[in-house]
Enzyme design. Sequence first.
Site, PDB file in Angstrom:
ATOM      1  N   GLY A   1       1.138  -1.473  -0.314  1.00 21.60           N
ATOM      2  CA  GLY A   1       0.200  -0.192   0.002  1.00 21.60           C
ATOM      3  C   GLY A   1       1.130   1.166   0.096  1.00 21.60           C
TER       4      GLY A   1
ATOM      5  N   CYS B   1       2.325   4.569  16.423  1.00 21.44           N
ATOM      6  CA  CYS B   1       3.511   3.702  16.775  1.00 21.44           C
ATOM      7  C   CYS B   1       4.486   3.010  15.917  1.00 21.44           C
ATOM      8  CB  CYS B   1       2.372   2.136  16.959  1.00 21.44           C
ATOM      9  SG  CYS B   1       1.392   2.722  18.843  1.00 21.44           S
TER      10      CYS B   1
HETATM   11  N1  LIG Z   1      -2.684   3.600  20.704  1.00 19.75           N
HETATM   12  C1  LIG Z   1      -2.245   2.704  20.072  1.00 19.75           C
HETATM   13  O1  LIG Z   1      -2.086   1.905  19.772  1.00 19.75           O
HETATM   14  C2  LIG Z   1      -1.268   2.107  21.147  1.00 19.75           C
HETATM   15  C3  LIG Z   1      -1.091   0.569  21.255  1.00 19.75           C
HETATM   16  C4  LIG Z   1       0.997   0.183  21.917  1.00 19.75           C
HETATM   17  C5  LIG Z   1       1.197   0.646  23.028  1.00 19.75           C
HETATM   18  N2  LIG Z   1       1.000   2.068  22.478  1.00 19.75           N
HETATM   19  C6  LIG Z   1       2.022   3.362  23.431  1.00 19.75           C
HETATM   20  O2  LIG Z   1       1.459   3.283  24.582  1.00 19.75           O
HETATM   21  C7  LIG Z   1       1.926   5.090  25.061  1.00 19.75           C
HETATM   22  C8  LIG Z   1       0.009   5.864  25.353  1.00 19.75           C
HETATM   23  O3  LIG Z   1      -0.522   5.843  23.772  1.00 19.75           O
HETATM   24  P1  LIG Z   1      -1.992   6.556  23.530  1.00 19.75           P
HETATM   25  O4  LIG Z   1      -2.134   6.270  22.116  1.00 19.75           O
HETATM   26  O5  LIG Z   1      -2.424   5.987  24.962  1.00 19.75           O
HETATM   27  O6  LIG Z   1      -1.402   8.239  24.114  1.00 19.75           O
HETATM   28  P2  LIG Z   1      -2.481   9.055  24.425  1.00 19.75           P
HETATM   29  O7  LIG Z   1      -1.662  10.551  23.740  1.00 19.75           O
HETATM   30  O8  LIG Z   1      -3.656   8.356  23.122  1.00 19.75           O
HETATM   31  O9  LIG Z   1      -2.625   8.895  25.385  1.00 19.75           O
HETATM   32  C9  LIG Z   1      -2.033   9.606  26.440  1.00 19.75           C
HETATM   33  C10 LIG Z   1      -3.036  10.300  27.795  1.00 19.75           C
HETATM   34  O10 LIG Z   1      -1.957  10.760  28.310  1.00 19.75           O
HETATM   35  C11 LIG Z   1      -2.246  11.863  29.403  1.00 19.75           C
HETATM   36  N3  LIG Z   1      -1.101  12.264  29.964  1.00 19.75           N
HETATM   37  C12 LIG Z   1       0.029  12.996  29.518  1.00 19.75           C
HETATM   38  N4  LIG Z   1       1.352  13.141  30.924  1.00 19.75           N
HETATM   39  C13 LIG Z   1       0.518  12.569  31.691  1.00 19.75           C
HETATM   40  C14 LIG Z   1       0.448  13.015  33.017  1.00 19.75           C
HETATM   41  N5  LIG Z   1       1.983  13.628  33.659  1.00 19.75           N
HETATM   42  N6  LIG Z   1      -0.059  12.174  33.832  1.00 19.75           N
HETATM   43  C15 LIG Z   1      -0.953  12.127  33.470  1.00 19.75           C
HETATM   44  N7  LIG Z   1      -1.816  11.755  32.216  1.00 19.75           N
HETATM   45  C16 LIG Z   1      -0.990  12.275  31.303  1.00 19.75           C
HETATM   46  C17 LIG Z   1      -2.500  12.634  28.214  1.00 19.75           C
HETATM   47  O11 LIG Z   1      -3.630  13.732  28.521  1.00 19.75           O
HETATM   48  C18 LIG Z   1      -3.553  11.607  27.030  1.00 19.75           C
HETATM   49  O12 LIG Z   1      -5.026  11.511  27.542  1.00 19.75           O
HETATM   50  C19 LIG Z   1       2.576   5.065  24.069  1.00 19.75           C
HETATM   51  O13 LIG Z   1       3.607   5.304  24.436  1.00 19.75           O
HETATM   52  C20 LIG Z   1       1.919   4.588  22.660  1.00 19.75           C
HETATM   53  O14 LIG Z   1       3.604   4.597  22.007  1.00 19.75           O
HETATM   54  C21 LIG Z   1      -0.346   2.834  21.974  1.00 19.75           C
END
Ligand SMILES: NC(=O)c1ccc[n+]([C@@H]2O[C@H](COP(=O)([O-])OP(=O)(O)OC[C@H]3O[C@@H](n4cnc5c(N)ncnc54)[C@H](O)[C@@H]3O)[C@@H](O)[C@H]2O)c1
Length: 432
Positions: free
Chosen positions: A249, A256
């Site tokens: 694609g 991520c």
């Molecule tokens: N989104 C995915 O598909 C996915 C899958 C696996 C792993 N991850 C990993 O998980 C982690 C989170 O990803 P996400 O997509 O959920 O991120 P996101 O941006 O959707 O959510 C992060 C949340 O953390 C909050 N936050 C930031 N600083 C903070 C603090 N000091 N105290 C409390 N809350 C705080 C933010 O306000 C936000 O609501 C990342 O490291 C990402 O790489 C994400």
Amino acid sequence: MEGEREAVGVVGVGWVGLVTATCFAELGHPIVALDVNAEKVESLRRGEITIHEPGLAELLTANSERITFTTSMDEVLAATRLLFCCVDTPPTYSGDADLSRVRSVVAQLPEGSEHALVMKSTVPSGTGASIRRDKPDLRYVSCPEFLKEGSAIQDFMHPDRVVVGADAGSEDSADAVESLYEPLGGEIVRTDVASAEMIKLASNAFLATKISFINEIANVCEQTGADVTEVARGMGLDERIGASFLQAGIGYGGSCFPKDVSALKQLAGNSGYHFQLLNAVIEVNELQKRRVIAKLEKHLGSLADKRIALLGLAFKPDTDDMREASSLVLSARLQGEGAEVVAYDPVASGSAGSMLPEVEMASSASAALERADAAVLVTEWPEFAELDWASVRESMASPILIDGRNYLDGVELRAAGFVYDGIGRPDPPDGT
Ligand SMILES: NC(=O)c1ccc[n+]([C@@H]2O[C@H](COP(=O)([O-])OP(=O)(O)OC[C@H]3O[C@@H](n4cnc5c(N)ncnc54)[C@H](O)[C@@H]3O)[C@@H](O)[C@H]2O)c1
């Protein structure tokens, strides 16, 4: 029984945190979930979620009585001993992961307390060790998350594996994490912290490598006359290879893969190792997003003043997540060539609006296609397969369709009068 269970803490209620909180609540655990974003906490208290994730709103409503949303770390610390850290770790300009949010959570944990930090955020290998150098008494468990947006609840509730990494002094906390996951049935990989951290980065880098590999095969297929979908089908049946992530694609995106591949490359570089393969994976992905321009030019000549319709904007279907979506690069390149860009996405048009201010947002796929000189399918939303293509063709200025995900039926579209061009799928010699 349920009232006697100790609450589980979740810090950061974005995609990962909200799914973690909701699914552990569904398993019967009381949850105290913290976010720094007070507006988000307020809307979650009202039962409103701001992300598009199938089934999440319903599951949250069903478990709302078990979940307390708060902005107060004191409230979390008072009610829980296990704190799942789910804050974001975005890329910095250098390509390293930005750990400032993780560090701000760590800073709020009292010295010598009973609490354990369970790291679900994706962090470079070595992060746990560095946190424990600063806070030697902190109980620390690495439990990386592998869910995929769009099927996050299913992935959380039915994991292929659950990785639990702990070093000396944190074994009890790791046992507690293991027992939380036990009812889900996935194989538990118990290991040390550094290896757990590396399993997450290496898994995402491997999947990204598979995508860039099949994209390069697709590009060679365009030169040689082979059809990459046939090639992928034949390759994927080999169980050593597997069929998943072999869909050619216009490149991977999302919150991520791009950041984790880059973080692993930087991590290697910072430790003195030049990770050659990942450089190529990243470069192939960048070029792949841009190949659509050449395809459009092949059919239209100059793109100046041409109206190009983008079908789909989100980085993949079933999400409104626009982070690192291929549509961002593509629309910027099209505008750079002087094209007028119109777009439609079933759920991401709203979140995309502020990121793509120069792009006209249409209210439906057919509205986007009206008067278009060409269309590019960017995200494989099912409604695009169900579109009455024969009738929308009449409303287009010219019936050119670039299928950036090899999602549509090329034979049917050609029969309906389209000039159909997929990725790695040259025109069949018999013209069908
Ligand atoms: N989104 C995915 O598909 C996915 C899958 C696996 C792993 N991850 C990993 O998980 C982690 C989170 O990803 P996400 O997509 O959920 O991120 P996101 O941006 O959707 O959510 C992060 C949340 O953390 C909050 N936050 C930031 N600083 C903070 C603090 N000091 N105290 C409390 N809350 C705080 C933010 O306000 C936000 O609501 C990342 O490291 C990402 O790489 C994400």
